[in-house]
Design a protein around this motif. Structure first.
Motif, PDB file in Angstrom:
ATOM      1  N   ILE A   1       0.865  -1.176   0.000  1.00 32.18           N
ATOM      2  CA  ILE A   1       0.000   0.000   0.000  1.00 32.18           C
ATOM      3  C   ILE A   1       0.904   1.229   0.000  1.00 32.18           C
ATOM      4  CG2 ILE A   1      -0.296   0.044   2.520  1.00 32.18           C
ATOM      5  CD1 ILE A   1      -3.110   0.834   0.088  1.00 32.18           C
ATOM      6  N   CYS A   2       0.634   2.138  -0.899  1.00 30.99           N
ATOM      7  CA  CYS A   2       1.425   3.369  -1.029  1.00 30.99           C
ATOM      8  C   CYS A   2       2.916   3.076  -1.198  1.00 30.99           C
ATOM      9  CB  CYS A   2       1.189   4.298   0.157  1.00 30.99           C
ATOM     10  SG  CYS A   2      -0.522   4.787   0.363  1.00 30.99           S
ATOM     11  N   GLY A   3       3.234   1.982  -1.861  1.00 27.24           N
ATOM     12  CA  GLY A   3       4.622   1.627  -2.119  1.00 27.24           C
ATOM     13  C   GLY A   3       5.327   0.902  -0.980  1.00 27.24           C
ATOM     14  N   TYR A   4       4.623   0.649   0.098  1.00 28.50           N
ATOM     15  CA  TYR A   4       5.211  -0.027   1.261  1.00 28.50           C
ATOM     16  C   TYR A   4       4.627  -1.425   1.421  1.00 28.50           C
ATOM     17  CZ  TYR A   4       6.712   4.673   2.518  1.00 28.50           C
ATOM     18  OH  TYR A   4       7.280   5.921   2.497  1.00 28.50           O
ATOM     19  N   LYS A   5       5.498  -2.415   1.612  1.00 25.51           N
ATOM     20  CA  LYS A   5       5.022  -3.758   1.924  1.00 25.51           C
ATOM     21  C   LYS A   5       4.692  -3.778   3.409  1.00 25.51           C
ATOM     22  CE  LYS A   5       7.416  -6.178  -1.651  1.00 25.51           C
ATOM     23  NZ  LYS A   5       7.105  -7.396  -2.282  1.00 25.51           N
ATOM     24  N   ILE A   6       3.439  -3.987   3.718  1.00 23.10           N
ATOM     25  CA  ILE A   6       2.974  -3.899   5.103  1.00 23.10           C
ATOM     26  C   ILE A   6       3.781  -4.814   6.014  1.00 23.10           C
ATOM     27  CG2 ILE A   6       1.022  -4.339   6.639  1.00 23.10           C
ATOM     28  CD1 ILE A   6      -0.796  -3.411   4.308  1.00 23.10           C
ATOM     29  N   GLN A   7       4.027  -6.031   5.572  1.00 22.81           N
ATOM     30  CA  GLN A   7       4.720  -6.998   6.429  1.00 22.81           C
ATOM     31  C   GLN A   7       6.169  -6.616   6.704  1.00 22.81           C
ATOM     32  OE1 GLN A   7       3.102  -7.509   3.572  1.00 22.81           O
ATOM     33  NE2 GLN A   7       4.200  -8.862   2.202  1.00 22.81           N
ATOM     34  N   GLU A   8       6.727  -5.646   5.971  1.00 14.82           N
ATOM     35  CA  GLU A   8       8.109  -5.214   6.189  1.00 14.82           C
ATOM     36  C   GLU A   8       8.215  -3.948   7.042  1.00 14.82           C
ATOM     37  OE1 GLU A   8       9.969  -4.855   2.347  1.00 14.82           O
ATOM     38  OE2 GLU A   8       9.769  -7.003   1.944  1.00 14.82           O
ATOM     39  N   ILE A   9       7.084  -3.363   7.391  1.00 15.72           N
ATOM     40  CA  ILE A   9       7.103  -2.131   8.202  1.00 15.72           C
ATOM     41  C   ILE A   9       7.362  -2.517   9.654  1.00 15.72           C
ATOM     42  CG2 ILE A   9       5.742  -0.172   9.017  1.00 15.72           C
ATOM     43  CD1 ILE A   9       4.167  -0.352   6.341  1.00 15.72           C
ATOM     44  N   ASP A  10       8.410  -1.942  10.246  1.00 13.94           N
ATOM     45  CA  ASP A  10       8.747  -2.321  11.618  1.00 13.94           C
ATOM     46  C   ASP A  10       8.182  -1.370  12.670  1.00 13.94           C
ATOM     47  OD1 ASP A  10      10.435  -0.212  11.072  1.00 13.94           O
ATOM     48  OD2 ASP A  10      12.279  -1.233  11.654  1.00 13.94           O
ATOM     49  N   ASN A  11       7.760  -0.181  12.280  1.00 13.91           N
ATOM     50  CA  ASN A  11       7.162   0.753  13.233  1.00 13.91           C
ATOM     51  C   ASN A  11       5.696   0.348  13.457  1.00 13.91           C
ATOM     52  OD1 ASN A  11       5.439   3.313  13.724  1.00 13.91           O
ATOM     53  ND2 ASN A  11       7.505   3.922  14.333  1.00 13.91           N
ATOM     54  N   PRO A  12       5.312  -0.012  14.679  1.00 14.11           N
ATOM     55  CA  PRO A  12       3.951  -0.510  14.923  1.00 14.11           C
ATOM     56  C   PRO A  12       2.845   0.467  14.508  1.00 14.11           C
ATOM     57  CG  PRO A  12       5.335  -0.903  16.846  1.00 14.11           C
ATOM     58  CD  PRO A  12       6.131  -0.046  15.897  1.00 14.11           C
ATOM     59  N   LEU A  13       3.016   1.748  14.795  1.00 17.11           N
ATOM     60  CA  LEU A  13       1.974   2.711  14.451  1.00 17.11           C
ATOM     61  C   LEU A  13       1.839   2.863  12.937  1.00 17.11           C
ATOM     62  CD1 LEU A  13      -0.190   4.768  15.177  1.00 17.11           C
ATOM     63  CD2 LEU A  13       1.619   6.478  15.314  1.00 17.11           C
ATOM     64  N   THR A  14       2.963   3.000  12.250  1.00 18.97           N
ATOM     65  CA  THR A  14       2.921   3.115  10.792  1.00 18.97           C
ATOM     66  C   THR A  14       2.273   1.868  10.193  1.00 18.97           C
ATOM     67  OG1 THR A  14       4.865   4.538  10.776  1.00 18.97           O
ATOM     68  CG2 THR A  14       4.325   3.438   8.713  1.00 18.97           C
ATOM     69  N   LYS A  15       2.579   0.712  10.737  1.00 20.21           N
ATOM     70  CA  LYS A  15       1.969  -0.533  10.254  1.00 20.21           C
ATOM     71  C   LYS A  15       0.453  -0.496  10.461  1.00 20.21           C
ATOM     72  CE  LYS A  15       3.959  -4.600  10.337  1.00 20.21           C
ATOM     73  NZ  LYS A  15       4.534  -5.913  10.700  1.00 20.21           N
ATOM     74  N   GLN A  16      -0.002  -0.009  11.607  1.00 21.16           N
ATOM     75  CA  GLN A  16      -1.438   0.055  11.884  1.00 21.16           C
ATOM     76  C   GLN A  16      -2.142   1.016  10.925  1.00 21.16           C
ATOM     77  OE1 GLN A  16      -1.305   1.106  16.018  1.00 21.16           O
ATOM     78  NE2 GLN A  16      -0.971  -1.006  16.673  1.00 21.16           N
ATOM     79  N   VAL A  17      -1.527   2.155  10.649  1.00 16.58           N
ATOM     80  CA  VAL A  17      -2.111   3.104   9.698  1.00 16.58           C
ATOM     81  C   VAL A  17      -2.196   2.448   8.320  1.00 16.58           C
ATOM     82  CG1 VAL A  17      -1.822   5.325   8.515  1.00 16.58           C
ATOM     83  CG2 VAL A  17      -1.332   5.146  10.972  1.00 16.58           C
ATOM     84  N   ARG A  18      -1.166   1.743   7.936  1.00 12.05           N
ATOM     85  CA  ARG A  18      -1.166   1.073   6.629  1.00 12.05           C
ATOM     86  C   ARG A  18      -2.161  -0.085   6.594  1.00 12.05           C
ATOM     87  NH1 ARG A  18       0.119   5.039   3.514  1.00 12.05           N
ATOM     88  NH2 ARG A  18       2.227   5.783   3.812  1.00 12.05           N
ATOM     89  N   TYR A  19      -2.400  -0.738   7.735  1.00 11.43           N
ATOM     90  CA  TYR A  19      -3.476  -1.738   7.788  1.00 11.43           C
ATOM     91  C   TYR A  19      -4.794  -1.081   7.390  1.00 11.43           C
ATOM     92  CZ  TYR A  19      -0.902  -5.223  10.728  1.00 11.43           C
ATOM     93  OH  TYR A  19      -0.050  -6.165  11.238  1.00 11.43           O
ATOM     94  N   LEU A  20      -5.072   0.060   8.004  1.00 12.05           N
ATOM     95  CA  LEU A  20      -6.323   0.763   7.717  1.00 12.05           C
ATOM     96  C   LEU A  20      -6.374   1.189   6.258  1.00 12.05           C
ATOM     97  CD1 LEU A  20      -9.002   1.950   8.611  1.00 12.05           C
ATOM     98  CD2 LEU A  20      -7.755   3.924   9.512  1.00 12.05           C
ATOM     99  N   ASP A  21      -5.286   1.743   5.751  1.00 13.86           N
ATOM    100  CA  ASP A  21      -5.232   2.143   4.344  1.00 13.86           C
ATOM    101  C   ASP A  21      -5.513   0.950   3.427  1.00 13.86           C
ATOM    102  OD1 ASP A  21      -4.539   4.754   5.024  1.00 13.86           O
ATOM    103  OD2 ASP A  21      -2.392   4.463   4.646  1.00 13.86           O
ATOM    104  N   LYS A  22      -4.922  -0.180   3.746  1.00 14.26           N
ATOM    105  CA  LYS A  22      -5.090  -1.383   2.917  1.00 14.26           C
ATOM    106  C   LYS A  22      -6.541  -1.859   2.936  1.00 14.26           C
ATOM    107  CE  LYS A  22      -3.454  -4.862   0.470  1.00 14.26           C
ATOM    108  NZ  LYS A  22      -2.951  -4.683  -0.882  1.00 14.26           N
ATOM    109  N   LEU A  23      -7.169  -1.846   4.110  1.00 11.38           N
ATOM    110  CA  LEU A  23      -8.566  -2.269   4.199  1.00 11.38           C
ATOM    111  C   LEU A  23      -9.475  -1.352   3.388  1.00 11.38           C
ATOM    112  CD1 LEU A  23      -8.836  -3.228   7.976  1.00 11.38           C
ATOM    113  CD2 LEU A  23      -8.499  -4.745   6.021  1.00 11.38           C
TER     114      LEU A  23
END
Length: 121
Positions: free
Chosen positions: A82-104
């Motif tokens: 999502i937005c050029g970032y592989k969610i499973q590779e994001i190590d910052n928990p908050l950024t990962k959570q925001v990207r979860y929402l974006d992906k959904l």
């Protein structure tokens, strides 16, 4: 692509209220509804319609938004790019959570079935 510390900080300080109208517009353009959007947000965070509206009205940051959320146990099943970032590779928990929402939101707008979006197993 791995998010930089500056990117993570921007994500934390961005307000949910500034992004929420874009979520609504995105899903409605693709003939999905605000109710379906709220269903997806509820699944991820545990927030009901009133709470979502309250958080929009309060202008909370994503940091504050996710601090109040009770993330669904299946949220870790959200993968992909999502937005050029592989969610499973994001190590910052908050950024990962925001990207979860974006992906959904993205999956909802693309017409995915709700059972698939909400990772019902």
């Amino acid at each position: 692509m791995i998010p930089t510390p500056e990117h993570n900080e921007r994500m934390a300080k961005m307000t949910f209220a500034s992004v929420y109208p874009h979520y609504v517009t995105k899903v409605e353009k693709k003939e999905r509804t605000k109710d379906e959007l709220h269903q997806v947000i509820n699944w991820l965070t545990g927030f009901d319609d009133d709470k979502i509206q309250s958080l929009v009205n309060e202008g909370v940051t994503f940091e504050e938004f996710f601090a109040q959320a009770k993330l669904h146990p299946n949220a870790e099943m959200i993968t992909g790019t999502i937005c050029g970032y592989k969610i499973q590779e994001i190590d910052n928990p908050l950024t990962k959570q925001v990207r979860y929402l974006d992906k959904l939101v993205d999956e909802l707008a693309k017409g995915k079935k709700m059972e698939k979006i909400m990772r019902d197993t």
